[in-house]
Write a protein that holds these residues in place. Sequence first.
Motif, PDB file in Angstrom:
ATOM      1  N   ALA A   1       0.822  -1.210   0.000  1.00  0.00           N
ATOM      2  CA  ALA A   1       0.000   0.000   0.000  1.00  0.00           C
ATOM      3  C   ALA A   1       0.854   1.257   0.000  1.00  0.00           C
ATOM      4  O   ALA A   1       1.765   1.397   0.802  1.00  0.00           O
ATOM      5  N   LYS A   2       0.528   2.182  -0.911  1.00  0.00           N
ATOM      6  CA  LYS A   2       1.196   3.485  -0.946  1.00  0.00           C
ATOM      7  C   LYS A   2       0.400   4.551  -0.205  1.00  0.00           C
ATOM      8  O   LYS A   2       0.909   5.634   0.045  1.00  0.00           O
ATOM      9  N   ASN A   3      -0.860   4.231   0.136  1.00  0.00           N
ATOM     10  CA  ASN A   3      -1.737   5.229   0.746  1.00  0.00           C
ATOM     11  C   ASN A   3      -1.727   5.135   2.270  1.00  0.00           C
ATOM     12  O   ASN A   3      -2.744   5.293   2.929  1.00  0.00           O
TER      13      ASN A   3
ATOM     14  N   ASN B   1      -8.665  12.980   2.394  1.00  0.00           N
ATOM     15  CA  ASN B   1      -9.577  12.586   3.478  1.00  0.00           C
ATOM     16  C   ASN B   1      -8.975  11.529   4.400  1.00  0.00           C
ATOM     17  O   ASN B   1      -9.575  11.140   5.396  1.00  0.00           O
ATOM     18  N   GLU B   2      -7.768  11.054   4.059  1.00  0.00           N
ATOM     19  CA  GLU B   2      -7.083  10.061   4.884  1.00  0.00           C
ATOM     20  C   GLU B   2      -5.921  10.672   5.673  1.00  0.00           C
ATOM     21  O   GLU B   2      -5.187   9.965   6.366  1.00  0.00           O
ATOM     22  N   ILE B   3      -5.741  11.989   5.565  1.00  0.00           N
ATOM     23  CA  ILE B   3      -4.627  12.650   6.256  1.00  0.00           C
ATOM     24  C   ILE B   3      -4.825  12.604   7.768  1.00  0.00           C
ATOM     25  O   ILE B   3      -5.923  12.866   8.268  1.00  0.00           O
ATOM     26  N   ASP B   4      -3.761  12.267   8.474  1.00  0.00           N
ATOM     27  CA  ASP B   4      -3.760  12.228   9.936  1.00  0.00           C
ATOM     28  C   ASP B   4      -3.555  13.656  10.452  1.00  0.00           C
ATOM     29  O   ASP B   4      -2.482  14.235  10.306  1.00  0.00           O
ATOM     30  N   MET B   5      -4.606  14.214  11.063  1.00  0.00           N
ATOM     31  CA  MET B   5      -4.555  15.618  11.456  1.00  0.00           C
ATOM     32  C   MET B   5      -3.570  15.868  12.607  1.00  0.00           C
ATOM     33  O   MET B   5      -3.060  16.989  12.752  1.00  0.00           O
ATOM     34  N   SER B   6      -3.293  14.873  13.413  1.00  0.00           N
ATOM     35  CA  SER B   6      -2.290  15.061  14.468  1.00  0.00           C
ATOM     36  C   SER B   6      -0.908  15.260  13.854  1.00  0.00           C
ATOM     37  O   SER B   6      -0.087  16.017  14.393  1.00  0.00           O
ATOM     38  N   ARG B   7      -0.662  14.614  12.729  1.00  0.00           N
ATOM     39  CA  ARG B   7       0.602  14.813  12.011  1.00  0.00           C
ATOM     40  C   ARG B   7       0.569  16.138  11.235  1.00  0.00           C
ATOM     41  O   ARG B   7       1.568  16.842  11.155  1.00  0.00           O
ATOM     42  N   TRP B   8      -0.570  16.464  10.681  1.00  0.00           N
ATOM     43  CA  TRP B   8      -0.724  17.680   9.887  1.00  0.00           C
ATOM     44  C   TRP B   8      -0.487  18.941  10.724  1.00  0.00           C
ATOM     45  O   TRP B   8       0.067  19.922  10.249  1.00  0.00           O
TER      46      TRP B   8
ATOM     47  N   VAL C   1       1.333  15.704   2.797  1.00  0.00           N
ATOM     48  CA  VAL C   1       0.406  14.756   3.424  1.00  0.00           C
ATOM     49  C   VAL C   1       0.427  14.915   4.948  1.00  0.00           C
ATOM     50  O   VAL C   1      -0.375  14.298   5.642  1.00  0.00           O
ATOM     51  N   ASP C   2       1.345  15.694   5.471  1.00  0.00           N
ATOM     52  CA  ASP C   2       1.331  16.149   6.858  1.00  0.00           C
ATOM     53  C   ASP C   2       2.188  17.411   6.932  1.00  0.00           C
ATOM     54  O   ASP C   2       2.455  18.035   5.895  1.00  0.00           O
ATOM     55  N   PHE C   3       2.652  17.801   8.104  1.00  0.00           N
ATOM     56  CA  PHE C   3       3.333  19.097   8.211  1.00  0.00           C
ATOM     57  C   PHE C   3       4.680  19.110   7.495  1.00  0.00           C
ATOM     58  O   PHE C   3       5.172  20.172   7.123  1.00  0.00           O
ATOM     59  N   ALA C   4       5.292  17.926   7.259  1.00  0.00           N
ATOM     60  CA  ALA C   4       6.646  17.906   6.702  1.00  0.00           C
ATOM     61  C   ALA C   4       6.854  16.903   5.577  1.00  0.00           C
ATOM     62  O   ALA C   4       7.854  16.998   4.864  1.00  0.00           O
TER      63      ALA C   4
END
Length: 323
Positions: A176-178, A198-205, A288-291
């Motif tokens: 899986a790449k997603n 819609n699959e982005i982890d907001m704690s990471r974002w 896909v997140d903050f970095a």
Amino acid sequence: MKRLLKKIFIFSILIAVIFSFLFYYFYRIGGDDLPAPYFSNSISFNEKIQFIKENNKFNSEILILGSSMALNNLASKVIIEDLKTNKLLNAASWGVRVSDSENFIKNISGYFGNLEYVILVANLMDFSKMQNKVIIDYDGVKYYFDHNLGNLSYLKYFNLNYFIKNSKLNKERNRAKNTYQSLVFDQGGSVILDIDSNEIDMSRWNKKIDEFEVLNSEIQSLNSIAEYLKTRQIKFIVAISPVKKSSLSLQQRSYVTKEICNIKDSIDESVIFIDSYNLSDWYDSYYVDFAHFNKLGAKRFTSYIVNTLKMGINRKNHKDIYE
């Protein structure tokens, strides 16, 4: 004496049966995606070592080091296609600090006799103590490189807890790449993240870069890498991978600028230094997140690395290529 030999024989048969059962059990769980042998406490590092061995990447001329900032943010395909070379290895893995990259290059560089360039991709977090400690058995790695053990490597580097934890998970990681835990290596060893919005982890974002304190000891490790490569006439590129623009308040931007200047001013003039914060506006659509970049961001960031390889290699003083 015969009784002793008989006991040893029976014991050996018993051990062989137990290991055969365990190997079959893990194979049933993970199929052909058994985790790599246990060289370290990092499944990402272990999988990368197996990738190097199984794909015979020892003739690489370009070696990429670092954490997930290098693993996920540098697109091997862009470099391979633009420079028309397949002699590239992204050796990066999760959670690697600069000091870990120092240990890697000093322990393993002897296996790469054709090296011309080493590229370290890092963010400020890679200079901090916030990263998990990666514990690596380099003697074990060298033995693995030196010998063709096949499936016997699972016996030599056996760790029951490791196999129980990773046998089932690895099936998803290697397909899986997603997912942020993807280990789907491309031709050069990079893993480009392909995560739907819609699959982005907001704690990471929502993480902030000023959570990570830059350590002088990690800057010293960067200098140590530079000195080591300089004595071997291998060109060294340090590329700072940026966080998304919306994550930076004025205060955080000031912090980033100060720390990057400190790092740049601390390293040898021979190092090619790329501060990517100055090269583009890094909008949310690249991440896909903050970095960590998505495919678009990784391609854009890698293009700056390629341009450096094309235009900056022959300069006497490399430090200020983009300034």
